[in-house]
Design a protein around this motif. Structure first.
Motif, PDB file in Angstrom:
ATOM      1  N   PRO A 154     -15.374  15.393  10.727  1.00  0.00           N
ATOM      2  CA  PRO A 154     -14.488  14.753  11.699  1.00  0.00           C
ATOM      3  C   PRO A 154     -14.283  13.248  11.448  1.00  0.00           C
ATOM      4  O   PRO A 154     -15.012  12.618  10.681  1.00  0.00           O
ATOM      5  N   GLU A 155     -13.308  12.721  12.121  1.00  0.00           N
ATOM      6  CA  GLU A 155     -13.036  11.283  12.062  1.00  0.00           C
ATOM      7  C   GLU A 155     -14.261  10.505  12.539  1.00  0.00           C
ATOM      8  O   GLU A 155     -14.937  10.898  13.492  1.00  0.00           O
ATOM      9  N   GLY A 156     -14.551   9.415  11.848  1.00  0.00           N
ATOM     10  CA  GLY A 156     -15.670   8.564  12.233  1.00  0.00           C
ATOM     11  C   GLY A 156     -17.030   9.065  11.789  1.00  0.00           C
ATOM     12  O   GLY A 156     -18.059   8.467  12.137  1.00  0.00           O
ATOM     13  N   ALA A 157     -17.074  10.151  11.016  1.00  0.00           N
ATOM     14  CA  ALA A 157     -18.350  10.711  10.559  1.00  0.00           C
ATOM     15  C   ALA A 157     -19.068   9.741   9.621  1.00  0.00           C
ATOM     16  O   ALA A 157     -18.452   8.866   9.010  1.00  0.00           O
TER      17      ALA A 157
ATOM     18  N   LEU B 223     -11.090  12.882   0.739  1.00  0.00           N
ATOM     19  CA  LEU B 223     -11.546  12.206   1.951  1.00  0.00           C
ATOM     20  C   LEU B 223     -11.208  10.717   1.965  1.00  0.00           C
ATOM     21  O   LEU B 223     -10.998  10.143   3.043  1.00  0.00           O
ATOM     22  N   ILE B 224     -11.196  10.067   0.804  1.00  0.00           N
ATOM     23  CA  ILE B 224     -10.908   8.642   0.714  1.00  0.00           C
ATOM     24  C   ILE B 224     -10.074   8.379  -0.539  1.00  0.00           C
ATOM     25  O   ILE B 224      -9.857   9.286  -1.348  1.00  0.00           O
ATOM     26  N   LYS B 225      -9.653   7.143  -0.706  1.00  0.00           N
ATOM     27  CA  LYS B 225      -8.974   6.706  -1.938  1.00  0.00           C
ATOM     28  C   LYS B 225      -9.682   5.460  -2.431  1.00  0.00           C
ATOM     29  O   LYS B 225      -9.899   4.504  -1.688  1.00  0.00           O
TER      30      LYS B 225
ATOM     31  N   LYS C 215     -11.520   6.969   8.888  1.00  0.00           N
ATOM     32  CA  LYS C 215     -12.448   5.905   9.312  1.00  0.00           C
ATOM     33  C   LYS C 215     -13.917   6.324   9.206  1.00  0.00           C
ATOM     34  O   LYS C 215     -14.723   6.130  10.119  1.00  0.00           O
ATOM     35  N   PHE C 216     -14.251   6.910   8.069  1.00  0.00           N
ATOM     36  CA  PHE C 216     -15.637   7.301   7.827  1.00  0.00           C
ATOM     37  C   PHE C 216     -16.527   6.063   7.724  1.00  0.00           C
ATOM     38  O   PHE C 216     -16.113   5.016   7.227  1.00  0.00           O
TER      39      PHE C 216
END
Length: 273
Positions: free
Chosen positions: A128-131, A154-156, A175-176
């Motif tokens: 989930p967001e913010g994990a 999940l990211i770049k 926003k991990f």
């Protein structure tokens, strides 16, 4: 006549004794002992098989197990080991850049994957967001971990950045949060984070099956494991032979049968890019 016979017997006995001594010396010279440092799991298991192959050629490979990823390089630099095989090429290069020890890679063995593991989620899409995501706390594996999170979508990470850090995350849409953790402790820390990067070597060592129990597995071959030695010994033919034995038919078959796509033998033992 008796003196002549006695002299002849003495000469024959002397020749026999000298011959036996020479044979023993020659035999001892053929038996070569090479000390190699490894970590547990696949590095130790595969190297023990290389030991069996080396024994057929008169080389005694003394396999010494370490429980961390720093001491094998220190022991090599201090002359306590002849070789080690436990690290990716980039990890060794960073160690040398930091410590200035005269250690060099003389060949590659196999590519061992890293993966994303979680005790809470069964797919990277479920995170989930913010994990909170765990990344290794050493520079090379942190960079590699970020690339795996990128591969998983999940990211770049910024393009063409060597040894990327958390500051090089270009896009983080969910926003991990990221937590740096010792790579050898990541599995034990999964209950306090949402997901983390774990080396397949560590997973095997803890009795896990990476293909079944990771939620994402690295696919690239950019971080090959290497055999390292001291620079002064880089042309030692026996050490190079050990590198070749990691690519022997017996070792290749063992790796393919036991590890499948999780561990892949490199194409050329002496191509180090």
């Amino acid at each position: 006549m008796k003196k002549t016979i006695a002299a002849g017997l003495f000469l024959a006995l002397f020749t026999l004794l000298v011959g036996c001594a020479s044979s023993e010396t020659a035999g001892s010279e053929k038996e070569k002992t090479i000390k190699i440092g490894v970590t547990g799991g696949p590095p130790e298991e595969i190297t023990n098989l290389v030991k069996e192959e080396a024994k057929k050629e008169g080389i005694d490979l003394d396999v010494i197990k370490f429980n961390d990823i720093v001491t094998p390089n220190q022991s090599l630099a201090d002359g306590e080991l002849d070789l080690n095989m436990f690290q990716a090429k980039q990890f060794m290069e960073k160690y040398v850049a930091d410590r200035k020890d005269p250690i060099v890679a003389i060949g590659t063995t196999y590519n061992s994957t890293l993966g994303i593991y979680s005790e809470k989620y069964e797919s990277v899409d479920d995170i989930p967001e913010g994990a909170t995501l765990g990344v290794p706390n050493d520079p090379v594996n942190l960079w590699r971990g970020l690339l795996i999170f990128e591969e998983a979508g999940l990211i770049k990470v910024k393009d063409d950045v060597q040894l990327a850090t958390l500051n090089d995350i270009e896009d983080n849409p969910k926003k991990f949060k990221f937590k740096e953790i010792d790579v050898t402790l990541m599995l034990r820390t999964l209950n306090s984070i949402d997901a983390g990067i774990v080396a397949s070597t560590t997973a095997f060592n803890m009795g896990l099956e990476p293909i079944e129990e990771s939620i994402f597995l690295e696919t690239g071959d950019s971080f090959p494991m290497v055999v390292a030695t001291n620079e002064k010994d880089k042309d030692n033919p026996d050490y190079k032979r050990i590198v070749e034995l990691y690519h022997s038919d017996a070792v290749k078959t063992y790796i393919e049968d036991k590890y499948g796509e999780v561990i892949r033998v490199t194409d050329d033992p002496f191509t180090i890019e």
